[in-house]
Scaffold this motif. Structure first.
Motif, PDB file in Angstrom:
ATOM      1  N   LEU A   1      29.363  35.377  50.504  1.00  0.00           N
ATOM      2  CA  LEU A   1      28.748  35.743  49.234  1.00  0.00           C
ATOM      3  C   LEU A   1      28.283  34.511  48.466  1.00  0.00           C
ATOM      4  O   LEU A   1      27.212  34.514  47.861  1.00  0.00           O
ATOM      5  CB  LEU A   1      29.711  36.567  48.381  1.00  0.00           C
ATOM      6  CG  LEU A   1      29.163  37.089  47.057  1.00  0.00           C
ATOM      7  CD1 LEU A   1      27.990  38.027  47.303  1.00  0.00           C
ATOM      8  CD2 LEU A   1      30.251  37.777  46.271  1.00  0.00           C
ATOM      9  N   GLY A   2      29.062  33.434  48.514  1.00  0.00           N
ATOM     10  CA  GLY A   2      28.660  32.197  47.850  1.00  0.00           C
ATOM     11  C   GLY A   2      27.415  31.590  48.469  1.00  0.00           C
ATOM     12  O   GLY A   2      26.534  31.090  47.752  1.00  0.00           O
ATOM     13  N   THR A   3      27.316  31.635  49.782  1.00  0.00           N
ATOM     14  CA  THR A   3      26.121  31.122  50.459  1.00  0.00           C
ATOM     15  C   THR A   3      24.908  31.976  50.124  1.00  0.00           C
ATOM     16  O   THR A   3      23.837  31.452  49.806  1.00  0.00           O
ATOM     17  CB  THR A   3      26.343  31.105  51.981  1.00  0.00           C
ATOM     18  OG1 THR A   3      27.516  30.338  52.266  1.00  0.00           O
ATOM     19  CG2 THR A   3      25.160  30.506  52.697  1.00  0.00           C
TER      20      THR A   3
ATOM     21  N   ARG B   1      37.310  26.762  41.513  1.00  0.00           N
ATOM     22  CA  ARG B   1      36.031  27.342  41.905  1.00  0.00           C
ATOM     23  C   ARG B   1      35.759  28.619  41.121  1.00  0.00           C
ATOM     24  O   ARG B   1      34.618  28.902  40.738  1.00  0.00           O
ATOM     25  CB  ARG B   1      36.007  27.665  43.390  1.00  0.00           C
ATOM     26  CG  ARG B   1      35.772  26.472  44.254  1.00  0.00           C
ATOM     27  CD  ARG B   1      35.508  26.918  45.666  1.00  0.00           C
ATOM     28  NE  ARG B   1      35.459  25.769  46.549  1.00  0.00           N
ATOM     29  CZ  ARG B   1      35.126  25.831  47.803  1.00  0.00           C
ATOM     30  NH1 ARG B   1      34.811  26.980  48.341  1.00  0.00           N
ATOM     31  NH2 ARG B   1      35.102  24.749  48.550  1.00  0.00           N
ATOM     32  N   ALA B   2      36.788  29.414  40.897  1.00  0.00           N
ATOM     33  CA  ALA B   2      36.612  30.663  40.155  1.00  0.00           C
ATOM     34  C   ALA B   2      36.096  30.390  38.746  1.00  0.00           C
ATOM     35  O   ALA B   2      35.123  31.008  38.300  1.00  0.00           O
ATOM     36  CB  ALA B   2      37.930  31.433  40.104  1.00  0.00           C
ATOM     37  N   VAL B   3      36.710  29.460  38.060  1.00  0.00           N
ATOM     38  CA  VAL B   3      36.298  29.142  36.688  1.00  0.00           C
ATOM     39  C   VAL B   3      34.914  28.498  36.681  1.00  0.00           C
ATOM     40  O   VAL B   3      34.064  28.822  35.836  1.00  0.00           O
ATOM     41  CB  VAL B   3      37.351  28.229  36.017  1.00  0.00           C
ATOM     42  CG1 VAL B   3      36.854  27.683  34.697  1.00  0.00           C
ATOM     43  CG2 VAL B   3      38.646  28.979  35.820  1.00  0.00           C
TER      44      VAL B   3
ATOM     45  N   MET C   1      41.620  35.221  45.123  1.00  0.00           N
ATOM     46  CA  MET C   1      42.313  34.386  46.109  1.00  0.00           C
ATOM     47  C   MET C   1      43.311  33.444  45.429  1.00  0.00           C
ATOM     48  O   MET C   1      44.339  33.102  46.019  1.00  0.00           O
ATOM     49  CB  MET C   1      41.293  33.591  46.918  1.00  0.00           C
ATOM     50  CG  MET C   1      40.507  34.469  47.863  1.00  0.00           C
ATOM     51  SD  MET C   1      39.069  33.747  48.659  1.00  0.00           S
ATOM     52  CE  MET C   1      39.571  32.151  49.144  1.00  0.00           C
ATOM     53  N   SER C   2      43.038  33.043  44.206  1.00  0.00           N
ATOM     54  CA  SER C   2      43.956  32.134  43.525  1.00  0.00           C
ATOM     55  C   SER C   2      45.224  32.852  43.072  1.00  0.00           C
ATOM     56  O   SER C   2      46.269  32.226  42.919  1.00  0.00           O
ATOM     57  CB  SER C   2      43.274  31.479  42.326  1.00  0.00           C
ATOM     58  OG  SER C   2      43.042  32.429  41.314  1.00  0.00           O
TER      59      SER C   2
ATOM     60  N   CYS D   1      30.332  37.188  40.884  1.00  0.00           N
ATOM     61  CA  CYS D   1      31.175  37.911  41.853  1.00  0.00           C
ATOM     62  C   CYS D   1      31.855  36.956  42.827  1.00  0.00           C
ATOM     63  O   CYS D   1      32.999  37.187  43.228  1.00  0.00           O
ATOM     64  CB  CYS D   1      30.348  38.940  42.605  1.00  0.00           C
ATOM     65  SG  CYS D   1      29.879  40.351  41.594  1.00  0.00           S
ATOM     66  N   THR D   2      31.176  35.881  43.187  1.00  0.00           N
ATOM     67  CA  THR D   2      31.809  34.861  44.030  1.00  0.00           C
ATOM     68  C   THR D   2      32.988  34.236  43.287  1.00  0.00           C
ATOM     69  O   THR D   2      34.064  34.024  43.857  1.00  0.00           O
ATOM     70  CB  THR D   2      30.790  33.782  44.420  1.00  0.00           C
ATOM     71  OG1 THR D   2      29.683  34.392  45.057  1.00  0.00           O
ATOM     72  CG2 THR D   2      31.414  32.757  45.355  1.00  0.00           C
ATOM     73  N   GLY D   3      32.801  33.970  42.005  1.00  0.00           N
ATOM     74  CA  GLY D   3      33.898  33.455  41.188  1.00  0.00           C
ATOM     75  C   GLY D   3      35.050  34.439  41.093  1.00  0.00           C
ATOM     76  O   GLY D   3      36.215  34.042  41.114  1.00  0.00           O
ATOM     77  N   LEU D   4      34.738  35.724  41.004  1.00  0.00           N
ATOM     78  CA  LEU D   4      35.797  36.733  40.965  1.00  0.00           C
ATOM     79  C   LEU D   4      36.592  36.773  42.274  1.00  0.00           C
ATOM     80  O   LEU D   4      37.816  36.921  42.249  1.00  0.00           O
ATOM     81  CB  LEU D   4      35.202  38.109  40.685  1.00  0.00           C
ATOM     82  CG  LEU D   4      34.730  38.376  39.268  1.00  0.00           C
ATOM     83  CD1 LEU D   4      34.141  39.769  39.157  1.00  0.00           C
ATOM     84  CD2 LEU D   4      35.847  38.195  38.271  1.00  0.00           C
TER      85      LEU D   4
END
Length: 182
Positions: free
Chosen positions: A33-35, A103-105, A140-141, A132-135
């Motif tokens: 999703l990030g890519t 990364r999320a923040v 994961m965190s 959504c990638t941040g979510l």
């Protein structure tokens, strides 16, 4: 060239295995999703930048920020796409050593800036993908959910401590009649 790409793939899978036991669909789903979000941000940034040709200067700065955000996402999530740029690998290595919440923040915060500067459908979709990638990285965190026994041990009272509500020693997990609707 081939060895460099193979080492990048191997490095990503080895480092992910050393982290907490995160489900595979979250690990690879967030990277995918990030890519994809990075590629979409590149295209929408170019689209917003081309608005200058039509004398629409409102979205120029938002488009430039989307281009930079797209490059950052591709560098962090898919460094194999930037195999010919050496410093991109260093940026990716630094990001891999950070916890997932950074990364999320970062992704959630940076996704809002272009949206505030240039609100439109293309900017909304591109920013939503980054958010959504941040979510996903936020999920994961948080980590893996505890087992039933661990949660029961935490919820059960300690014998030496006085119990509230008349010293009731039954937890909801031990007595299903307490939580079952009547």
């Amino acid at each position: 060239m081939g060895d460099k790409v193979t080492n990048l793939w191997k490095r990503a899978s080895d480092e992910d295995e050393n982290r907490e036991e995160i489900p595979w669909h979250l690990k690879y789903g967030s990277r995918t999703l990030g890519t994809f979000a990075g590629i979409v941000n590149l295209f929408t940034g170019i689209w917003n930048g081309l608005g200058l040709i039509f004398l629409n200067t409102d979205c120029l700065f938002g488009g430039i920020l989307q281009l930079l955000l797209g490059i950052l996402l591709i560098a962090l999530e898919a460094p194999f796409l930037c195999v010919f740029i050496d410093y991109m690998q260093k940026v990716s290595d630094v990001a891999e050593n950070k916890p997932y919440w950074t990364r999320a923040v970062t992704y959630a915060g940076l996704s809002l800036v272009p949206l505030l500067l240039c609100f439109g459908p293309s900017t909304l979709i591109a920013s939503a993908l980054v958010f959504c990638t941040g979510l996903l990285y936020g999920l994961m965190s948080v980590g893996k959910k505890g087992s039933r026994e661990d949660m029961g041990a935490i919820a059960s009272p300690v014998d030496n401590v006085s119990q509230p509500m008349g010293g009731h020693h039954t937890t909801l997990m031990e007595d299903p009649d307490v939580w079952r609707p009547t």
